[in-house]
Structure formats: C-alpha cells, structure tokens
Scaffold this active site. Structure first.
Site, PDB file in Angstrom:
ATOM      1  N   SER A  90      -9.701   1.451   3.327  1.00  0.00           N
ATOM      2  CA  SER A  90      -9.180   2.147   2.519  1.00  0.00           C
ATOM      3  C   SER A  90      -8.005   1.215   1.543  1.00  0.00           C
ATOM      4  O   SER A  90      -7.369   1.850   0.719  1.00  0.00           O
ATOM      5  CB  SER A  90      -8.122   3.062   3.395  1.00  0.00           C
ATOM      6  OG  SER A  90      -7.300   2.504   4.224  1.00  0.00           O
ATOM      7  N   LYS A 131       0.897  -1.100   0.127  1.00  0.00           N
ATOM      8  CA  LYS A 131      -0.003  -0.076  -0.095  1.00  0.00           C
ATOM      9  C   LYS A 131       1.024   1.112  -0.149  1.00  0.00           C
ATOM     10  O   LYS A 131       1.982   1.181   0.750  1.00  0.00           O
ATOM     11  CB  LYS A 131      -0.900   0.003   1.322  1.00  0.00           C
ATOM     12  CG  LYS A 131      -1.931   0.943   1.438  1.00  0.00           C
ATOM     13  CD  LYS A 131      -2.913   0.622   2.612  1.00  0.00           C
ATOM     14  CE  LYS A 131      -3.954   1.535   2.796  1.00  0.00           C
ATOM     15  NZ  LYS A 131      -4.829   1.137   3.957  1.00  0.00           N
ATOM     16  N   SER A 156      -9.611  -1.415   7.427  1.00  0.00           N
ATOM     17  CA  SER A 156      -9.076  -1.127   6.188  1.00  0.00           C
ATOM     18  C   SER A 156      -8.507  -2.224   5.391  1.00  0.00           C
ATOM     19  O   SER A 156      -8.305  -2.350   4.290  1.00  0.00           O
ATOM     20  CB  SER A 156      -8.226   0.160   6.026  1.00  0.00           C
ATOM     21  OG  SER A 156      -8.811   1.144   5.850  1.00  0.00           O
TER      22      SER A 156
HETATM   23  N1  GLN Z   1     -13.324   3.055   6.909  1.00  0.00           N
HETATM   24  C1  GLN Z   1     -12.369   3.624   7.970  1.00  0.00           C
HETATM   25  C2  GLN Z   1     -12.140   4.903   7.831  1.00  0.00           C
HETATM   26  O1  GLN Z   1     -12.395   5.495   7.108  1.00  0.00           O
HETATM   27  C3  GLN Z   1     -11.168   2.686   7.594  1.00  0.00           C
HETATM   28  C4  GLN Z   1      -9.899   3.323   7.944  1.00  0.00           C
HETATM   29  C5  GLN Z   1      -8.769   2.401   8.075  1.00  0.00           C
HETATM   30  O2  GLN Z   1      -8.498   1.376   8.441  1.00  0.00           O
HETATM   31  N2  GLN Z   1      -7.703   2.850   7.708  1.00  0.00           N
HETATM   32  O3  GLN Z   1     -11.711   5.331   8.972  1.00  0.00           O
END
Ligand code: GLN
Length: 497
Positions: A165, A90, A189
């Site tokens: 994400s 990532k 995420s």
């Molecule tokens: N959907 C979560 C957020 O927007 C995911 C965040 C994450 O795990 N990086 O905060």
C-alpha cells in the site's frame, strides 16, 4: 550491471534530485547545499508531474508544505543526524497540522491534531517533512489502486503498478521526487512497493519503532519503516525513528544501535538460509535466476548457504488475512461519522448516521476487510477462524525462530511474480491477496525484513530479494545489504519502458 555510485558534489548542480539522503546530509552540513534549493528542485519536479495527463501522471504525492518544511529544517538541532534533509511520509502518519486522510473519503477533512512519535523523532533528528504520499485506502492493497486520490503509476513504466500500500512513498523515491520516504508495513506494504519500484524498503521488528500516531490497520502487525535508493539512507532513517516509547506499550525497551555506523563492520561467518518453499514453481524463472545470482554473491563472499524448509509458509497468508481483517474491523469501528470521519448529510437518526457515514466513506476493499474481519470474530466462527489463526501464528513463529537459531538470515525473493500492469487483478480480490504470499510472514512472526533490488527482468523492471532477520537485529540485515551494494552495486532503474 552499473554500480550506482551515489552522487559526488560535482554532479549536484544539475542533478540535485538524484542525490542520496546520505549525500544530502553531508552537503547540507558542509553548507554546499541548502534545504531551500533542494525543496525547490523536488517541488518543481512534482509540479511537472501534476501537469501530465492522468494516465502518465505518477501521482505519488497528495499534499505539499514547503513553508512548514523550511521551518522544520530551520529548527533542526545543530549537528543533527539528518541536518534538515527533506523527506516524504505516507498519508497515514500523524504530523501536527498535516492531513491524515489515509486515502479515504471518510477522512477527507481530517488533519492531525498531534504528531506521531516516529515523526517527532525524525524532526528531532533534523528531518524536514515537505509532503505526504498517496497510498491504498487505510493501507489495504498491493497495487495502490484503492485510493481517493486516484492510482499511482510506477515511475519506471507508467502502465505498471507501483505496488502497495505504500505505492506513493515508493514511487516518490523511484521517481526522484525525494531521496527517501517513510511508509508502513502490515503485510508487505513497504517491501512489496519498494520491490515494484526498484528501491529499498525495510520493515523493522515489531516493537522497534513506535506505532503511536500511525493510523492503525492491524495493530499486532503494523510497523513504520523507511524507503530509499541506498542502504545507508535506510540505516539513517531507521536510526532516527527507532526506540522505546511510553505511548506505545508494544514498543521494545531496547537500546537502538547506530545503524549507519554499523554498516562498514565486516560480517564474519554469515549463515544464510534459503527456505525452499519460497523457491517453488510459482516463482517466475527470471526471478529465480536473478535470486540465485544474488545468493552466489554471498557464497563467494564466504557466507554459508543452506536450504531449509518452512512448510507452513502458505498458512502465513491465511493467518494474515484472518487476523489482520479481524483487527481492522475493530480498529476501523472508530470511523463512525461522529468520533472520526465525515458524517453523512442524509442520515435520519443515529444508527442511520453510522450506517450511511460508513457506507459512503469507505471504499470497496476496506468494506470487504471489515466484513471478513467481523465474520471471523462473530460468535459462531470465532473459534474456527480467529482462535485457530492465533494458535497457528504461534506455530509459524516457533518454526521461524528455530531456523534462526542456526541461520543468521533468511533470504528469499521479495515477489514470486513480475511487476504487473495496472487494473489487472481487480476482478478477483483473492488473486491480489495471494500475491502477498512472500511478504506477510515477516509480519505474522514480527521479524525484521528488508527488500533490495538485484536485477532487471526482460522488460527492464525490477527484481528484488529480501532478508528476514532475528528479532531486533536489523543491523545484520543492513550490513548484509550494504555489502551487496558496495561490492556488487545495485541496478539503476531509469524509465524501464
Ligand atoms: N497487501 C497487503 C494488504 O492488502 C498489505 C498491507 C500492508 O502492509 N499495509 O493487506
């Protein structure tokens, strides 16, 4: 349901891209395959994708470096765990010389000047990192639509979200651009995009993998973890990355088991708890049905199944969005156009430089989180929101731990809803926040959690379930998932629609 067999050598010539990481490592070690062949196969697939019109381009990968990956593979120690196998990471993980843009305009020119501990461990264990993956800006989002690189399409159905994400890392694995990838999970995420794309994702216990060199979103929630199509691949990557690190004071001083060797150990007297709050009316009937079939599987294997109650499940979402935004507002303060980030060209004085660099550099969702975080930390509201959420976090933790005294694993659907179409939920960001309801608890309490696909919905899109385990007992989750994969098979997703 078809059993995904993992590929045997005879399939490899025409279907290199379908090989699992485990199979790749074996073939590389036997010298029946070279890293170069494999990289060329992946890169050719990526180039084909780049030629597609925007609406059908998966857009999972945002940077490629074949030469560097070949060097890394050449430097892989003899008899390493991963034997030179190529993977994707990532775009919020530092690897010396690679761009770490976090899908944000504010970091569009930033390249890593050092490597994260987890990436160094991967290299030391024989991985080669040939590309970085798209993501939601600063890992904030659940659909991979907040990115300076543009949205990511779900490879199974291009007009659907890949989740976020880590939408890029999950779509790269589901689209057969790599056998495995590395993501980060602050509030789901890794697991949520894995579930949307029909692949497997694991968030380790907080402290299992060093966070040094992961761009911080919410430091008391963030963890780095693997995404792949096979359980054994997840085990290999976790084993390669985990362990104590002097550079991360929150990393645990505990030995790392050989997860890949532990997989075959039979599980005796497994006790799985089903929290009833995760099976309420919000769960789509198709998901409930598929989930209960997975539960039946474990029961038939001799597991004890019990229903438990976690009445504070809904609070986990509020706790997450209060504390993670508070931490984000502090962590993102460093992007001021001077220490980090592109300085605005229009600034007239120093404070104007901070103001303009941040206004121009951050996208809407990131700004929203910074505003929320600054609000909950501000003098008048600190006690009402921030302090209260910290205390509530402890209460939720105690409740989960009390249940895990008895039960070995908690099991629940990864998502209550079916995978949705791109561009749908952006009018009301709180709708999107609510969609994280089943994923954030594991981060709020710091427990390990793993999602794996178990069925297809009526459109052919994936349905997944997840485990949560005791602190630092990733091995049990992996063994339970492996049992499912071996005995039951995982659904194979080709273009769903
Ligand atoms: N959907 C979560 C957020 O927007 C995911 C965040 C994450 O795990 N990086 O905060």
């Amino acid at each position: 349901m078809t059993k995904e067999t993992g590929l045997r050598p005879e399939n490899t010539v025409s279907e290199l891209h379908r090989l699992s990481l485990f199979a790749i490592v074996k073939l590389l070690k036997k010298k029946e395959l070279t890293v170069k062949e494999l990289l060329e196969c992946y890169l050719q697939r990526l180039e084909e994708d780049e030629r597609q019109p925007r609406e059908s381009r998966i857009n999972a990968v945002v940077y490629k470096n074949k030469e560097e990956a070949l060097k890394q593979a050449a430097n892989a120690p003899a008899d390493s765990l991963l034997g030179g196998a190529p993977i994707i990471i990532k775009e919020n993980l530092h690897l010396l010389g690679y761009p770490v843009r976090c899908a944000s305009k504010i970091l569009s020119n930033y390249k890593a000047t050092y490597s994260s501990t987890a990436m160094l461990r991967l290299l030391k264990n024989g991985a080669s990192i040939f590309a970085t993956a798209n993501m939601d800006e600063f890992a904030m989002g659940s659909a991979n639509e907040n990115s300076m690189h543009g949205f990511v399409c779900n490879p199974l159905a291009k007009d659907y979200i890949p989740g976020g994400s880590s939408g890029g890392p999950a779509a790269a694995v589901a689209g057969y651009f790599t056998s495995a990838s590395i993501g980060s999970d602050t509030g789901g995420s890794i697991r949520q995009p894995a579930a949307c794309c029909g692949v497997i994702g694991l968030k380790p216990t907080y402290g299992r993998v060093s966070r040094y060199g992961l761009v911080a979103f919410a430091s008391s929630f963030d963890q780095i973890g693997p995404i792949a199509r096979r359980v054994e691949d997840i085990a290999l990557l976790l084993e390669a990355m985990a362990g104590h690190d002097e550079a991360d004071s929150t990393s645990a001083k505990l030995p790392v088991p050989s997860y890949s060797k532990a997989l075959e150990t039979p599980i005796k007297n497994l006790h799985i708890a089903l929290p009833k709050e995760y099976l309420g009316d919000t769960v789509h009937p198709q998901i409930r049905r598929a989930f209960m079939q997975a539960v039946d599987f474990y029961e038939k294997q001799g597991a004890k199944i019990s229903e438990v109650s976690l009445p504070n499940t809904d609070y986990a979402l509020s706790i997450y969005y209060i504390l993670s935004t508070a931490e984000a507002s502090s962590n993102l303060a460093r992007f001021d156009g001077i220490r980090y980030g592109n300085p605005s060209k229009k600034a007239e004085n120093l404070s104007d430089l901070f103001f303009r660099s941040r206004s121009e550099g951050f996208g809407d969702e990131v700004k929203r989180r910074i505003f929320t975080g600054s609000y909950v930390l501000s003098a008048g509201y600190y006690d009402d929101y921030y302090m209260k959420a910290l205390k509530a976090r402890r209460v939720v933790y105690d409740k989960y731990m009390a249940i895990l005294k008895d039960a070995d694993l908690l099991m629940m659907p990864t998502l209550p809803y079916r995978v949705f179409k791109r561009g749908k939920d952006h009018e009301d960001p709180t709708e999107m926040y609510r969609s994280d309801v089943f994923n954030v608890a594991a981060n709020v309490v710091g427990l390990p959690s793993m999602s794996l696909p178990c069925a297809k919905d009526s459109l052919g899109l994936p349905i997944s379930f997840q485990f949560m385990g005791r602190p630092f007992d990733e091995a049990l989750m992996l063994r339970a998932a492996y049992l499912y994969q071996q005995e039951h098979g995982l659904p194979v997703f080709e273009n769903a629609k």
